[in-house]
Enzyme design. Structure first.
Site: not given
Length: 136
Positions: A95-97
């Site tokens: 998960l990465h923004v």
């Protein structure tokens, strides 16, 4: 094969770190859309947003919110682009923004995104230090 982002979180792989807190780590993207493009990841490995425990969503996105503010406050950007992919187009399955500084007429249109490079590791380190300063 290990997770690239877990290696950064663990300090095994080098990165230009912007934020390092118990819940999350943020670091400069190595292929930035624009200089200052930062990736925010949870410290614990979750593949997608749906895997992130609901009680962690608010605190995690609080850091994304602060990074978006830093793009304007510290880098002088007119605004920011905040986005994430879940599985499809997710280059690293952690998960990465993406938090990207934006300016009017910067060339970012639709999903045909230009990529920029830092002139050197020193320039990337300077961008990381400027953004990190926004977190005290």
């Amino acid at each position: 094969m290990g997770c690239l982002f877990c290696e950064i979180v663990e300090g095994v792989r080098d990165a230009h770190v912007v934020l390092d807190v118990p819940e999350a780590v943020a670091f400069l993207d190595t292929r930035p859309l624009f200089k200052g493009h930062t990736l925010l990841v949870p410290r614990v490995h979750y593949e997608t947003l749906t895997d992130l425990p609901v009680e962690e969503v608010g605190p995690f996105f609080g850091y994304a919110q602060r990074l978006a503010g830093a793009m304007e406050e510290v880098l002088g950007a007119a605004g920011s682009f905040v986005a994430m992919n879940n599985r499809v187009s997710q280059s690293v399955p952690h998960l990465h923004v993406h938090v990207v500084p934006r300016n009017w007429k910067d060339g970012l249109r639709g999903f045909f995104w230009p990529r920029q490079k830092y002139d050197s590791g020193t320039e990337a380190a300077e961008y990381a230090a400027r953004l990190a300063a926004a977190f005290g």
